[in-house]
Design a protein around this motif. Structure first.
Motif, short mmCIF file in Angstrom:
data_model
loop_
_atom_site.label_atom_id
_atom_site.label_comp_id
_atom_site.label_asym_id
_atom_site.label_seq_id
_atom_site.Cartn_x
_atom_site.Cartn_y
_atom_site.Cartn_z
N SER A 1 43.64 42.41 17.99
CA SER A 1 43.63 43.65 17.26
C SER A 1 42.92 43.24 15.99
O SER A 1 43.02 42.44 15.11
CB SER A 1 44.25 44.62 18.00
OG SER A 1 45.38 44.44 17.46
N ASN A 2 42.27 43.90 15.16
CA ASN A 2 42.34 43.76 13.82
C ASN A 2 43.85 44.12 13.10
O ASN A 2 44.14 43.41 12.01
CB ASN A 2 40.88 44.55 13.03
CG ASN A 2 40.21 43.89 13.24
OD1 ASN A 2 40.07 43.12 13.65
ND2 ASN A 2 38.85 45.40 13.05
N SER A 3 44.77 44.60 13.61
CA SER A 3 45.75 45.52 12.97
C SER A 3 46.39 43.96 13.13
O SER A 3 47.69 43.46 12.32
CB SER A 3 46.47 45.91 13.82
OG SER A 3 47.68 46.11 13.53
N LEU A 4 46.44 43.43 14.51
CA LEU A 4 47.27 41.78 14.41
C LEU A 4 46.94 40.97 13.08
O LEU A 4 47.78 40.71 12.40
CB LEU A 4 47.34 41.25 15.43
CG LEU A 4 47.91 40.05 15.36
CD1 LEU A 4 49.31 39.85 15.28
CD2 LEU A 4 48.21 39.20 16.89
N GLU A 5 45.57 40.64 12.60
CA GLU A 5 44.64 39.70 11.74
C GLU A 5 45.53 40.72 10.73
O GLU A 5 45.69 39.83 9.74
CB GLU A 5 43.02 40.01 11.84
CG GLU A 5 43.09 39.47 13.26
CD GLU A 5 41.72 39.72 13.33
OE1 GLU A 5 40.52 40.05 12.63
OE2 GLU A 5 41.10 39.16 14.58
N GLU B 1 45.87 30.07 12.27
CA GLU B 1 45.21 29.69 13.48
C GLU B 1 45.46 29.16 15.00
O GLU B 1 44.86 30.05 16.25
CB GLU B 1 44.17 28.16 13.19
CG GLU B 1 43.14 27.71 12.17
CD GLU B 1 42.62 26.32 11.23
OE1 GLU B 1 42.84 25.48 12.55
OE2 GLU B 1 41.68 26.35 11.32
N ARG B 2 46.56 28.65 14.79
CA ARG B 2 46.67 28.72 15.72
C ARG B 2 47.64 30.09 16.15
O ARG B 2 47.65 30.48 17.76
CB ARG B 2 48.36 27.92 16.00
CG ARG B 2 48.69 26.32 15.63
CD ARG B 2 49.84 25.69 15.75
NE ARG B 2 48.69 24.20 15.73
CZ ARG B 2 50.68 23.59 15.54
NH1 ARG B 2 51.98 23.70 15.25
NH2 ARG B 2 50.11 21.69 14.97
N ALA B 3 48.10 31.27 15.54
CA ALA B 3 48.54 32.22 15.74
C ALA B 3 47.43 33.16 16.52
O ALA B 3 47.42 33.55 17.41
CB ALA B 3 49.09 33.09 14.51
N GLU C 1 54.37 38.95 21.63
CA GLU C 1 54.83 40.05 22.27
C GLU C 1 54.93 40.85 20.72
O GLU C 1 55.71 41.16 20.04
CB GLU C 1 56.55 40.06 23.17
CG GLU C 1 55.96 38.54 23.43
CD GLU C 1 57.48 38.78 24.40
OE1 GLU C 1 58.17 39.39 24.24
OE2 GLU C 1 57.52 37.81 24.84
N PRO C 2 53.90 42.29 20.97
CA PRO C 2 54.36 43.50 20.20
C PRO C 2 56.02 44.32 20.33
O PRO C 2 56.30 44.12 21.80
CB PRO C 2 53.10 44.29 21.35
CG PRO C 2 52.16 43.57 21.20
CD PRO C 2 52.84 42.10 22.21
N GLY C 3 56.30 44.82 19.53
CA GLY C 3 57.58 45.18 19.58
C GLY C 3 59.23 43.61 18.86
O GLY C 3 59.76 44.65 18.80
N THR C 4 58.19 42.65 18.73
CA THR C 4 58.93 41.36 18.44
C THR C 4 58.87 41.71 16.56
O THR C 4 57.20 41.38 16.82
CB THR C 4 58.76 40.47 19.24
OG1 THR C 4 57.84 39.94 18.59
CG2 THR C 4 59.35 40.31 20.61
N ARG C 5 59.78 40.68 16.03
CA ARG C 5 59.06 40.77 14.29
C ARG C 5 57.93 39.47 14.58
O ARG C 5 58.01 38.15 14.68
CB ARG C 5 60.31 40.13 13.68
CG ARG C 5 61.29 41.12 13.85
CD ARG C 5 62.10 40.39 12.83
NE ARG C 5 62.21 40.50 11.75
CZ ARG C 5 62.41 41.64 10.78
NH1 ARG C 5 63.04 41.98 10.63
NH2 ARG C 5 61.75 41.31 9.66
N LEU C 6 56.54 39.89 13.84
CA LEU C 6 55.27 38.97 14.36
C LEU C 6 56.18 37.81 12.70
O LEU C 6 55.47 36.70 12.46
CB LEU C 6 53.88 39.50 12.92
CG LEU C 6 53.04 38.97 13.35
CD1 LEU C 6 52.88 38.27 14.03
CD2 LEU C 6 52.28 39.82 12.13
#
Length: 165
Positions: free
Chosen positions: A2-6, A39-41, A49-54
């Motif tokens: 998702s663009n949100s993660l980026e 790049e790795r991420a 895992e969504p909900g964990t600390r990015l």
């Protein structure tokens, strides 16, 4: 992905770069390590895992990328001298630069473990619990390691001051 993660990863870039600078002591190395981590991420985003600390996940990736780089350099048996050491010789900021260089030299003499805790807790300001998670160590180990790192850093800086007098 998702663009949100980026976007969330992009928002972390200043913190990631600051941490990388505190463990690499070299602007270009820090940038390289952060780039590798991003790049790795992005290529392994399914592992987050969504909900964990990015931020904790990203700091771990930066830490591991740096460890990989140090190991690769040891295998190549290359030594890189930081170009910043002569960057400001002779200008008005020379004394401040000398102090910064003295701190960097003292930090370089610390163990990798000590530099990592200093980078996360003292440089980035990360809470102890989060830093312990990033380093994958118990909280008690983090606090004792940080105390020893502070003592060692203070001793190195004190030795330098006594040697100048």
């Amino acid at each position: 992905m998702s663009n949100s993660l980026e976007n969330d990863i992009a928002a972390l870039l200043p913190r990631l770069r600051r941490f990388a600078r505190s463990i690499t002591f070299h602007r270009e190395d820090a940038d390289d390590v952060v780039q590798i981590a991003v790049e790795r991420a992005l290529t392994r985003s399914a592992q987050w895992e969504p909900g964990t600390r990015l931020d904790s996940w990203m700091f771990r990736i930066v830490k591991n990328a740096w460890i990989d780089e140090v190991r690769a350099r040891a295998r190549r048996d290359q030594l890189f001298a930081p170009e910043e050491e002569g960057e400001h010789v002779g200008d008005d900021r020379a004394e401040a630069q000398q102090q910064r260089m003295a701190i960097e030299q003292a930090l370089r003499r610390l163990s990798e473990e000590h530099r990592m805790v200093i980078g996360l807790v003292l440089v980035d300001g990360m809470p102890y619990k989060e830093a312990a998670e990033v380093l994958e160590i118990p909280m008690g180990t983090l606090t004792s390691r940080l105390a020893r790192a502070r003592e060692a850093l203070q001793a190195l800086l004190s030795d330098r001051t006594r040697n100048k007098e």
